[in-house]
Design an enzyme around this catalytic site. Structure first.
Site, PDB file in Angstrom:
ATOM      1  CG  HIS A  98      -8.347  24.417 -14.831  1.00 45.65           C
ATOM      2  ND1 HIS A  98      -8.717  23.387 -15.666  1.00 45.65           N
ATOM      3  CD2 HIS A  98      -8.031  25.464 -15.622  1.00 45.65           C
ATOM      4  CE1 HIS A  98      -8.638  23.803 -16.923  1.00 45.65           C
ATOM      5  NE2 HIS A  98      -8.217  25.058 -16.933  1.00 45.65           N
ATOM      6  N   GLY A 119      -1.746  29.859 -14.999  1.00 40.13           N
ATOM      7  CA  GLY A 119      -0.800  28.750 -15.039  1.00 40.13           C
ATOM      8  C   GLY A 119       0.428  29.072 -15.886  1.00 40.13           C
TER       9      GLY A 119
END
Ligand code: PAF
Length: 272
Positions: free
Chosen positions: A28, A138
């Site tokens: 993250h 992602g």
């Protein structure tokens, strides 16, 4: 949140947005780093979205630690953290969902039938609330990224979508909040995913192009770990996520397994 973003927009600021379900890890943080570079104002959202979990999935046990997340967000230079309540996004009489026709009919969409409908719906809401110019996702959830790109193009959101490379632990395990479920004795089996992807890359580098040969090699590696149940080992077109029989151009190799109740996914792009 909307007023905050509108004010930044009126000042001519470029807003970058990173949506997450919290329990932030280095993966993250890499998304936030990209967001920081891309935008003048950086928004992080933390919301464990109930509509993307099936009835037997881990919504209740999904790891949460808001205080630690807020400290990490501050450190990462986030300008605003949006932490909505369930009832803010899904108020009484909520009835609107975003559903893609084709992309979810593969990979994770087959074993998690409500997942992409939940993701597309919540991301639509989060985009409408945070009003970003750019959003970062992602590549670990490669199919999710494909779904978001498709949805943004189809529905003309006018938001630039950036896919960020997978961040791995030193031993190769792809970072995931769900890794928190792994017991030390399950770690070796969890590494079978990255090992399998590395073996596939080696095969392709040696000239192998047949999907079934690469899948067979993957099955042999997983067979060494009886605690692993394979969900899928697929080679696909990275845009449509349709299966391919041979590795011609860039090919997504995607894996999902169930390790004693823990779902693990990983992927790589094979380049012939
Ligand atoms: O990837 C995630 O963490 C979630 O699926 C997302 C994109 C934040 C939507 O809930």
């Amino acid at each position: 949140m909307q007023a905050w973003s509108d004010k930044r927009r009126a000042e001519g600021k470029k807003i970058a947005f990173v949506p997450t379900m919290g329990y932030l890890h280095a993966g993250h943080l890499s998304l936030l780093e990209i967001g920081r570079k891309e935008g003048d104002s950086l928004i992080l959202s933390i919301f464990v979205n109930p509509t993307q979990f099936g009835p037997t999935e881990d919504l209740d046990s999904y790891p949460r630690d808001l205080d630690a997340d807020l400290a990490k967000a501050k450190e990462a230079g986030v300008d605003a953290v949006f932490v909505p309540q369930d009832s803010t996004l899904y108020q009484d009489n909520y009835q609107t969902f975003v559903k893609l026709e084709k992309l979810p009919n593969h990979l994770c969409g087959l074993s998690r039938p409500v997942f992409f409908r939940g993701v597309a719906t919540v991301v639509t809401q989060l985009f409408n609330i945070t009003r970003p110019h750019v959003a970062v996702f992602g590549q670990k959830d490669f199919q999710q990224l494909a779904v978001i790109r498709q949805m943004v193009a189809d529905l003309k959101f006018g938001i630039k979508i950036i896919g960020a490379p997978i961040v791995r632990e030193a031993d190769g395990l792809a970072m995931s909040s769900r890794n928190a479920y792994l017991k030390p004795e399950q770690r070796a089996a969890a590494l079978a995913l990255s090992k399998t992807l590395a073996a596939a890359k080696t095969l392709v580098a040696q000239g192998e192009r047949q999907t079934n040969v690469i899948q067979q090699k993957a099955r042999e590696i997983f067979a060494q770990y009886p605690e692993i149940e394979i969900d899928y080992i697929e080679l696909c077109d990275p845009v449509t996520i349709d299966s391919v029989e041979t590795v011609k151009g860039e090919t997504l190799m995607a894996l999902a397994v169930n390790l004693q109740g823990i779902r693990l996914i990983d992927n790589t792009v094979l380049i012939p």
